[in-house]
Design an enzyme around this catalytic site. Structure first.
Site, short mmCIF file in Angstrom:
data_model
loop_
_atom_site.label_atom_id
_atom_site.label_comp_id
_atom_site.label_asym_id
_atom_site.label_seq_id
_atom_site.Cartn_x
_atom_site.Cartn_y
_atom_site.Cartn_z
N SER A 72 -4.02 -2.06 -3.08
CA SER A 72 -3.16 -1.07 -3.71
C SER A 72 -3.50 0.32 -3.20
O SER A 72 -4.64 0.60 -2.83
CB SER A 72 -3.31 -1.12 -5.24
OG SER A 72 -2.35 -0.29 -5.87
N ASP A 73 -2.49 1.18 -3.18
CA ASP A 73 -2.71 2.57 -2.79
C ASP A 73 -1.73 3.44 -3.56
O ASP A 73 -0.55 3.10 -3.70
CB ASP A 73 -2.49 2.77 -1.29
CG ASP A 73 -2.98 4.14 -0.84
OD1 ASP A 73 -4.20 4.30 -0.69
OD2 ASP A 73 -2.14 5.04 -0.67
N THR A 74 -2.23 4.55 -4.08
CA THR A 74 -1.40 5.44 -4.90
C THR A 74 -1.25 6.80 -4.24
O THR A 74 -2.22 7.38 -3.76
CB THR A 74 -2.03 5.60 -6.30
OG1 THR A 74 -2.11 4.31 -6.93
CG2 THR A 74 -1.18 6.52 -7.18
N GLY A 109 1.71 1.47 -3.89
CA GLY A 109 1.98 0.25 -3.16
C GLY A 109 1.03 -0.81 -3.69
O GLY A 109 -0.14 -0.52 -3.97
#
Length: 201
Positions: A72-74, A109
């Site tokens: 995950s990436d924010t 994501g």
């Protein structure tokens, strides 16, 4: 279905993402990926969030092909500008001034890698900050709560008082959109009932 076949791995060192998975009761391991989180030329936030999430999941999955690996990436954006993690208090204050009294977007994501199969999605939440004076912004910066977070604030902590309203998934702003993740598990063949059965006994 045999729920002991695959283990779950979180390819992130984020304490917030770890806490969210813990809240679901799933047994999982944490293995931090070594992906370089950089913005490619002319890359939009949705593409960037998806690419980084997939890259993180894949980088760990190559060593654990039998596991479900979550990446995950924010990313925080406002007026076309991407806000990452602030380098110091000064940059943190600059970011909060940009967000002050305005609505910004948070993109996360999320990717689920299982062997040679990759499933991914991007969640977007709109967050509106209340109008704050300089003293209030400085006081929040002094707490240093937002120094390791995209956009320089933590909605699940003291930063909740910065926020007037949100439109969309709250967990997305924390860093891991749980609904989107659950849907990815369904695509991978694990029904919602199966997901509940994954909990630690």
């Amino acid at each position: 279905m045999d729920h002991t076949i695959k283990k779950v791995i979180l390819a992130s060192g984020s304490p917030r993402r770890k806490e969210l998975l813990v809240s679901l009761g799933w047994p999982f391991d944490v293995i931090v990926s070594d992906v370089d989180e950089h913005l490619l030329p002319k890359e939009d936030p949705v593409a960037m969030a998806r690419r980084l999430a997939e890259s993180k999941a894949l980088s760990v999955s190559v060593d654990f092909p039998e596991a479900y690996v979550i990446g995950s990436d924010t990313i925080v954006t406002i007026d076309g500008q991407v806000l990452g993690k602030p380098a110091d208090r000064e940059e943190s204050l600059k970011m909060l001034r940009l967000l002050n009294g305005k609505t910004h977007r948070v993109y996360s994501g999320v990717a689920l890698c299982s062997g040679d199969r990759m499933f991914s999605d991007v969640e977007c939440t709109e967050v509106t900050f209340r109008q704050l004076d300089e003293d209030a912004l400085s006081a929040y910066v002094e707490s240093e709560e937002g120094l390791d977070k995209a956009g320089s604030y933590a909605i699940q902590g003291q930063g909740a008082l910065l926020v007037q309203s949100i439109h969309g998934c709250y967990f997305n702003v924390v860093g891991l959109p749980l609904y989107a993740l659950s849907c990815l598990f369904e695509k991978a063949g694990l029904s919602l009932a199966d997901q509940w059965r994954m909990r630690e006994k």
